[in-house]
Design a protein around this motif. Structure first.
Motif, PDB file in Angstrom:
ATOM      1  N   GLY A 250     -43.846  26.673 -40.382  1.00 32.43           N
ATOM      2  CA  GLY A 250     -43.883  25.742 -41.689  1.00 32.43           C
ATOM      3  C   GLY A 250     -42.898  24.177 -40.651  1.00 32.43           C
ATOM      4  O   GLY A 250     -43.838  23.835 -39.524  1.00 32.43           O
ATOM      5  N   ALA A 251     -42.811  23.265 -41.956  1.00 33.86           N
ATOM      6  CA  ALA A 251     -42.393  21.599 -41.021  1.00 33.86           C
ATOM      7  C   ALA A 251     -41.969  21.114 -39.885  1.00 33.86           C
ATOM      8  O   ALA A 251     -41.968  20.455 -39.181  1.00 33.86           O
ATOM      9  N   ILE A 252     -40.757  22.028 -40.263  1.00 33.27           N
ATOM     10  CA  ILE A 252     -39.170  22.409 -39.162  1.00 33.27           C
ATOM     11  C   ILE A 252     -40.137  22.673 -38.066  1.00 33.27           C
ATOM     12  O   ILE A 252     -40.108  21.596 -36.834  1.00 33.27           O
ATOM     13  N   GLY A 253     -41.035  23.515 -37.598  1.00 30.96           N
ATOM     14  CA  GLY A 253     -41.662  24.374 -36.642  1.00 30.96           C
ATOM     15  C   GLY A 253     -43.076  22.553 -36.098  1.00 30.96           C
ATOM     16  O   GLY A 253     -43.020  22.508 -34.835  1.00 30.96           O
ATOM     17  N   THR A 254     -43.596  21.937 -36.844  1.00 34.43           N
ATOM     18  CA  THR A 254     -44.435  20.356 -37.115  1.00 34.43           C
ATOM     19  C   THR A 254     -43.618  19.965 -36.612  1.00 34.43           C
ATOM     20  O   THR A 254     -44.395  18.776 -35.036  1.00 34.43           O
ATOM     21  N   ALA A 255     -42.259  19.530 -36.327  1.00 28.24           N
ATOM     22  CA  ALA A 255     -41.461  18.237 -36.646  1.00 28.24           C
ATOM     23  C   ALA A 255     -40.909  18.866 -34.612  1.00 28.24           C
ATOM     24  O   ALA A 255     -41.527  17.873 -33.875  1.00 28.24           O
ATOM     25  N   LEU A 256     -40.602  20.078 -34.772  1.00 35.30           N
ATOM     26  CA  LEU A 256     -40.455  20.770 -33.451  1.00 35.30           C
ATOM     27  C   LEU A 256     -41.561  21.195 -32.120  1.00 35.30           C
ATOM     28  O   LEU A 256     -41.582  20.961 -30.549  1.00 35.30           O
ATOM     29  N   GLN A 257     -42.718  20.745 -32.448  1.00 34.18           N
ATOM     30  CA  GLN A 257     -43.852  20.760 -32.110  1.00 34.18           C
ATOM     31  C   GLN A 257     -43.484  20.238 -30.283  1.00 34.18           C
ATOM     32  O   GLN A 257     -44.333  21.096 -28.783  1.00 34.18           O
ATOM     33  N   GLY A 258     -42.909  19.512 -30.187  1.00 33.25           N
ATOM     34  CA  GLY A 258     -43.553  18.069 -28.294  1.00 33.25           C
ATOM     35  C   GLY A 258     -41.567  18.469 -28.028  1.00 33.25           C
ATOM     36  O   GLY A 258     -41.221  17.409 -27.047  1.00 33.25           O
ATOM     37  N   ALA A 259     -40.959  19.344 -28.928  1.00 32.04           N
ATOM     38  CA  ALA A 259     -39.362  19.241 -28.224  1.00 32.04           C
ATOM     39  C   ALA A 259     -38.663  20.280 -27.666  1.00 32.04           C
ATOM     40  O   ALA A 259     -37.476  20.286 -27.695  1.00 32.04           O
ATOM     41  N   ALA A 260     -39.601  21.002 -26.822  1.00 34.17           N
ATOM     42  CA  ALA A 260     -38.928  22.044 -26.181  1.00 34.17           C
ATOM     43  C   ALA A 260     -38.001  21.426 -25.091  1.00 34.17           C
ATOM     44  O   ALA A 260     -36.889  22.384 -25.079  1.00 34.17           O
ATOM     45  N   LEU A 261     -38.320  20.364 -24.580  1.00 33.22           N
ATOM     46  CA  LEU A 261     -37.493  20.151 -23.450  1.00 33.22           C
ATOM     47  C   LEU A 261     -35.927  19.563 -24.373  1.00 33.22           C
ATOM     48  O   LEU A 261     -34.914  19.641 -23.617  1.00 33.22           O
ATOM     49  N   SER A 262     -36.211  19.098 -25.063  1.00 34.18           N
ATOM     50  CA  SER A 262     -35.215  18.431 -25.710  1.00 34.18           C
ATOM     51  C   SER A 262     -34.103  19.393 -26.501  1.00 34.18           C
ATOM     52  O   SER A 262     -32.786  19.125 -26.149  1.00 34.18           O
ATOM     53  N   VAL A 263     -34.710  20.604 -26.945  1.00 38.48           N
ATOM     54  CA  VAL A 263     -34.088  21.671 -27.749  1.00 38.48           C
ATOM     55  C   VAL A 263     -33.290  22.066 -26.696  1.00 38.48           C
ATOM     56  O   VAL A 263     -31.889  22.778 -26.724  1.00 38.48           O
ATOM     57  N   ALA A 264     -33.565  22.715 -25.115  1.00 36.83           N
ATOM     58  CA  ALA A 264     -33.432  23.063 -24.253  1.00 36.83           C
ATOM     59  C   ALA A 264     -31.939  22.141 -23.712  1.00 36.83           C
ATOM     60  O   ALA A 264     -30.498  23.257 -23.116  1.00 36.83           O
ATOM     61  N   ASN A 265     -32.104  21.025 -23.611  1.00 31.04           N
ATOM     62  CA  ASN A 265     -30.770  20.420 -22.949  1.00 31.04           C
ATOM     63  C   ASN A 265     -29.792  20.621 -24.125  1.00 31.04           C
ATOM     64  O   ASN A 265     -28.484  20.132 -23.906  1.00 31.04           O
ATOM     65  N   LEU A 266     -30.028  20.616 -25.739  1.00 27.45           N
ATOM     66  CA  LEU A 266     -29.075  20.636 -26.829  1.00 27.45           C
ATOM     67  C   LEU A 266     -28.910  22.022 -26.616  1.00 27.45           C
ATOM     68  O   LEU A 266     -27.469  22.093 -26.511  1.00 27.45           O
ATOM     69  N   LEU A 267     -29.426  22.536 -26.081  1.00 28.23           N
ATOM     70  CA  LEU A 267     -28.728  24.484 -25.845  1.00 28.23           C
ATOM     71  C   LEU A 267     -27.776  24.110 -24.452  1.00 28.23           C
ATOM     72  O   LEU A 267     -26.582  25.088 -24.340  1.00 28.23           O
ATOM     73  N   LEU A 268     -28.709  23.554 -23.542  1.00 27.61           N
ATOM     74  CA  LEU A 268     -27.484  23.846 -22.315  1.00 27.61           C
ATOM     75  C   LEU A 268     -26.574  23.288 -22.277  1.00 27.61           C
ATOM     76  O   LEU A 268     -25.141  23.247 -22.116  1.00 27.61           O
ATOM     77  N   PHE A 269     -26.494  21.868 -22.697  1.00 24.13           N
ATOM     78  CA  PHE A 269     -24.884  20.831 -22.854  1.00 24.13           C
ATOM     79  C   PHE A 269     -24.384  21.253 -23.683  1.00 24.13           C
ATOM     80  O   PHE A 269     -22.701  21.385 -23.139  1.00 24.13           O
ATOM     81  N   SER A 270     -24.484  21.838 -24.796  1.00 22.65           N
ATOM     82  CA  SER A 270     -23.571  22.488 -26.281  1.00 22.65           C
ATOM     83  C   SER A 270     -22.702  23.773 -25.177  1.00 22.65           C
ATOM     84  O   SER A 270     -21.663  23.738 -25.278  1.00 22.65           O
ATOM     85  N   LEU A 271     -23.800  24.738 -24.753  1.00 23.08           N
ATOM     86  CA  LEU A 271     -23.395  25.567 -23.848  1.00 23.08           C
ATOM     87  C   LEU A 271     -21.960  25.446 -22.942  1.00 23.08           C
ATOM     88  O   LEU A 271     -20.817  25.892 -22.581  1.00 23.08           O
ATOM     89  N   THR A 272     -22.791  24.606 -22.013  1.00 21.52           N
ATOM     90  CA  THR A 272     -21.910  23.950 -20.422  1.00 21.52           C
ATOM     91  C   THR A 272     -20.194  23.125 -21.397  1.00 21.52           C
ATOM     92  O   THR A 272     -19.700  23.575 -20.793  1.00 21.52           O
TER      93      THR A 272
END
Length: 285
Positions: A250-272
């Motif tokens: 859907g629309a969220i997937g379209t909005a995030l289509q170029g944000a793989a690295l930012s999603v990764a960093n959000l996950l990484l630094f939230s966890l650490t």
């Protein structure tokens, strides 16, 4: 080591019967000295100001990730245009084509803010890299410093690569809107893309080597991060980020289509941040 006390010290026979002249005990005191420390013991974990700095580093990483996520959405979150709408897309393929197809429909203002959000908050990532150094505590520097430096160098390159998307997208928009059929103009966005992808390639190479090195140390145990967080590194989190952005519908997937690295960093630094924050709290006096 200091010599042990001499157990054969002579005593006078005329003084051996008096309690005040009884021979001294020659048995060394084996009770541990509470003030002594192991000669090679690692320094204690950070407390006080050090703990606060570590927690602020995690907050900085999360804040940067959110800012970059918004920037990615502004840069690459528009529905992709087609080659019928933008003939310049016929000159590209793969990731370059997809990126341009998302940027061509966007306004200049949108692209500018998307780029600036990443560039202006880039220093926060360098602050957050403190977590990589602390995560490998208490390994010696010869083991823990190389992956920390490689990962930090990758984050230092990231703002240049992120901000360059603005110039790339604007060049493609200018070529399309001019309607000129010049080969020189048509190839200009491609030339910019070549320069853009060079730092990205170096960044990813640094992240791959640094992440594998860091994961090996964490999986071996004895670090500030528990073994189950061994995959908490940019490489593995980027794979998760790519999967999330690819499969989200859907629309969220379209909005995030170029944000793989930012999603990764959000996950990484939230966890650490959660793990190191909790660990610092448990070790505080």
């Amino acid at each position: 080591m200091p010599d042990a006390p001499n157990s054969s010290s002579p005593t006078s026979p005329t003084d051996s019967t008096g309690p005040e002249n009884s021979p001294r005990s020659t048995i060394p005191d084996s009770s541990p000295d509470p003030t002594a420390s192991a000669p090679h013991a690692p320094p204690p974990p950070p407390r006080g100001a050090g703990t606060l700095a570590l927690r602020l580093a995690g907050i900085a990483g999360i804040a940067a990730s959110v800012a970059w996520l918004i920037g990615d959405i502004l840069l690459l979150g528009k529905p992709m245009g087609s080659a019928d709408q933008y003939p310049i897309l016929n000159a590209y393929d793969g990731m370059a084509r997809d990126s341009l197809a998302a940027m061509l429909p966007a306004s200049t203002t949108r692209l500018a803010w998307g780029a600036l959000l990443g560039v202006l908050t880039g220093p926060l990532y360098l602050v957050a890299c403190r977590h990589f150094r602390q995560a490998l505590f208490p390994h010696p520097r010869r083991v823990s410093l190389p992956p920390y430096l490689m990962l930090t160098a990758g984050y230092a390159l990231a703002p240049f690569a992120h901000g360059s998307f603005f110039y790339w997208g604007q060049a493609a928009k200018a070529v399309h809107e001019s309607g000129a059929g010049s080969d020189a103009l048509t190839t200009l966005p491609g030339d910019l893309a070549t320069v853009l992808f060079i730092p990205y390639a170096v960044l990813l190479a640094l992240w791959v080597v640094g992440s594998v090195w860091m994961a090996v140390l964490v999986f071996r145990g004895g670090t500030a991060l528990p073994r189950w967080t061994g995959m908490a590194n940019p490489l593995f989190c980027t794979l998760i980020g790519a999967l999330v952005t690819k499969l989200w519908p859907g629309a969220i997937g379209t909005a995030l289509q170029g944000a793989a690295l930012s999603v990764a960093n959000l996950l990484l630094f939230s966890l650490t941040t959660v793990v190191l924050w909790k660990k610092a709290g448990e070790e505080s006096p």
